[in-house]
Design a protein around this motif. Structure first.
Motif, PDB file in Angstrom:
ATOM      1  N   ALA A 150       0.835  -1.208   0.000  1.00  0.00           N
ATOM      2  CA  ALA A 150       0.000   0.000   0.000  1.00  0.00           C
ATOM      3  C   ALA A 150       0.869   1.258   0.000  1.00  0.00           C
ATOM      4  O   ALA A 150       0.593   2.217  -0.723  1.00  0.00           O
ATOM      5  N   LEU A 151       1.911   1.250   0.810  1.00  0.00           N
ATOM      6  CA  LEU A 151       2.797   2.418   0.892  1.00  0.00           C
ATOM      7  C   LEU A 151       3.478   2.702  -0.446  1.00  0.00           C
ATOM      8  O   LEU A 151       3.785   3.853  -0.749  1.00  0.00           O
ATOM      9  N   ALA A 152       3.688   1.651  -1.246  1.00  0.00           N
ATOM     10  CA  ALA A 152       4.318   1.809  -2.562  1.00  0.00           C
ATOM     11  C   ALA A 152       3.274   1.960  -3.678  1.00  0.00           C
ATOM     12  O   ALA A 152       3.618   1.919  -4.856  1.00  0.00           O
ATOM     13  N   ASN A 153       2.003   2.142  -3.302  1.00  0.00           N
ATOM     14  CA  ASN A 153       0.907   2.312  -4.271  1.00  0.00           C
ATOM     15  C   ASN A 153       0.803   1.146  -5.251  1.00  0.00           C
ATOM     16  O   ASN A 153       0.600   1.346  -6.452  1.00  0.00           O
ATOM     17  N   LEU A 154       0.896  -0.077  -4.730  1.00  0.00           N
ATOM     18  CA  LEU A 154       0.849  -1.269  -5.570  1.00  0.00           C
ATOM     19  C   LEU A 154      -0.486  -1.994  -5.504  1.00  0.00           C
ATOM     20  O   LEU A 154      -0.667  -3.010  -6.156  1.00  0.00           O
ATOM     21  N   ILE A 155      -1.414  -1.473  -4.710  1.00  0.00           N
ATOM     22  CA  ILE A 155      -2.738  -2.075  -4.581  1.00  0.00           C
ATOM     23  C   ILE A 155      -3.731  -1.158  -5.278  1.00  0.00           C
ATOM     24  O   ILE A 155      -3.856   0.017  -4.939  1.00  0.00           O
ATOM     25  N   GLU A 156      -4.430  -1.705  -6.258  1.00  0.00           N
ATOM     26  CA  GLU A 156      -5.385  -0.911  -7.029  1.00  0.00           C
ATOM     27  C   GLU A 156      -6.648  -0.606  -6.234  1.00  0.00           C
ATOM     28  O   GLU A 156      -7.186   0.497  -6.292  1.00  0.00           O
ATOM     29  N   HIS A 157      -7.092  -1.599  -5.464  1.00  0.00           N
ATOM     30  CA  HIS A 157      -8.338  -1.422  -4.703  1.00  0.00           C
ATOM     31  C   HIS A 157      -8.285  -2.290  -3.453  1.00  0.00           C
ATOM     32  O   HIS A 157      -7.818  -3.430  -3.502  1.00  0.00           O
ATOM     33  N   VAL A 158      -8.780  -1.755  -2.338  1.00  0.00           N
ATOM     34  CA  VAL A 158      -8.889  -2.500  -1.083  1.00  0.00           C
ATOM     35  C   VAL A 158     -10.348  -2.484  -0.649  1.00  0.00           C
ATOM     36  O   VAL A 158     -10.989  -1.431  -0.647  1.00  0.00           O
ATOM     37  N   ARG A 159     -10.834  -3.647  -0.282  1.00  0.00           N
ATOM     38  CA  ARG A 159     -12.198  -3.759   0.252  1.00  0.00           C
ATOM     39  C   ARG A 159     -12.104  -4.395   1.625  1.00  0.00           C
ATOM     40  O   ARG A 159     -11.454  -5.431   1.797  1.00  0.00           O
ATOM     41  N   VAL A 160     -12.740  -3.783   2.614  1.00  0.00           N
ATOM     42  CA  VAL A 160     -12.744  -4.288   3.983  1.00  0.00           C
ATOM     43  C   VAL A 160     -14.193  -4.477   4.388  1.00  0.00           C
ATOM     44  O   VAL A 160     -14.986  -3.537   4.349  1.00  0.00           O
ATOM     45  N   GLU A 161     -14.533  -5.716   4.774  1.00  0.00           N
ATOM     46  CA  GLU A 161     -15.897  -6.027   5.189  1.00  0.00           C
ATOM     47  C   GLU A 161     -15.858  -6.824   6.483  1.00  0.00           C
ATOM     48  O   GLU A 161     -15.068  -7.766   6.619  1.00  0.00           O
ATOM     49  N   GLU A 162     -16.739  -6.476   7.411  1.00  0.00           N
ATOM     50  CA  GLU A 162     -16.839  -7.245   8.645  1.00  0.00           C
ATOM     51  C   GLU A 162     -17.469  -8.602   8.331  1.00  0.00           C
ATOM     52  O   GLU A 162     -18.431  -8.687   7.571  1.00  0.00           O
ATOM     53  N   ARG A 163     -16.915  -9.621   8.923  1.00  0.00           N
ATOM     54  CA  ARG A 163     -17.397 -10.973   8.712  1.00  0.00           C
ATOM     55  C   ARG A 163     -18.488 -11.292   9.725  1.00  0.00           C
ATOM     56  O   ARG A 163     -18.361 -10.935  10.906  1.00  0.00           O
ATOM     57  N   ALA A 164     -19.541 -11.907   9.266  1.00  0.00           N
ATOM     58  CA  ALA A 164     -20.637 -12.283  10.167  1.00  0.00           C
ATOM     59  C   ALA A 164     -20.160 -13.343  11.137  1.00  0.00           C
ATOM     60  O   ALA A 164     -19.370 -14.209  10.794  1.00  0.00           O
ATOM     61  N   THR A 165     -20.639 -13.259  12.361  1.00  0.00           N
ATOM     62  CA  THR A 165     -20.257 -14.255  13.359  1.00  0.00           C
ATOM     63  C   THR A 165     -21.370 -15.234  13.626  1.00  0.00           C
ATOM     64  O   THR A 165     -22.483 -15.035  13.291  1.00  0.00           O
TER      65      THR A 165
END
Length: 87
Positions: A72-87
């Motif tokens: 991420a610091l080197a701008n090598l990730i085009e897109h990040v998705r973060v989703e909470e997982r159901a428990t």
């Protein structure tokens, strides 16, 4: 503590950059494992991205953690998705 699924999407153009930063990226992952934050991580079979399973207090905290990934610091990730997982 909630668990989150983090999905990375890479572009083909960043392949050589990821190769250059892979050692630092893996060290970052190992540190998250040591701190009991990272449960699992794996690149996708076609190398177009990766999936991480992360424990964190909330989505914003996980987004901040992921922002410190050397990829991420080197701008090598085009897109990040973060989703909470159901428990």
């Amino acid at each position: 503590m909630p668990t989150f699924v983090v999905e990375y999407k890479y572009s083909a153009e960043t392949s050589s950059g990821r190769d250059d930063h892979r050692t630092d990226h893996r060290a970052w992952l190992r540190e998250l494992e040591r701190r009991k934050i990272l449960r699992s991580s794996s690149p996708l079979a076609d190398h177009s991205g990766a999936t991480l399973i992360v424990d964190g207090p909330d989505k914003a905290s996980v987004e901040r953690i992921v922002a410190h990934d050397p990829f991420a610091l080197a701008n090598l990730i085009e897109h990040v998705r973060v989703e909470e997982r159901a428990t």
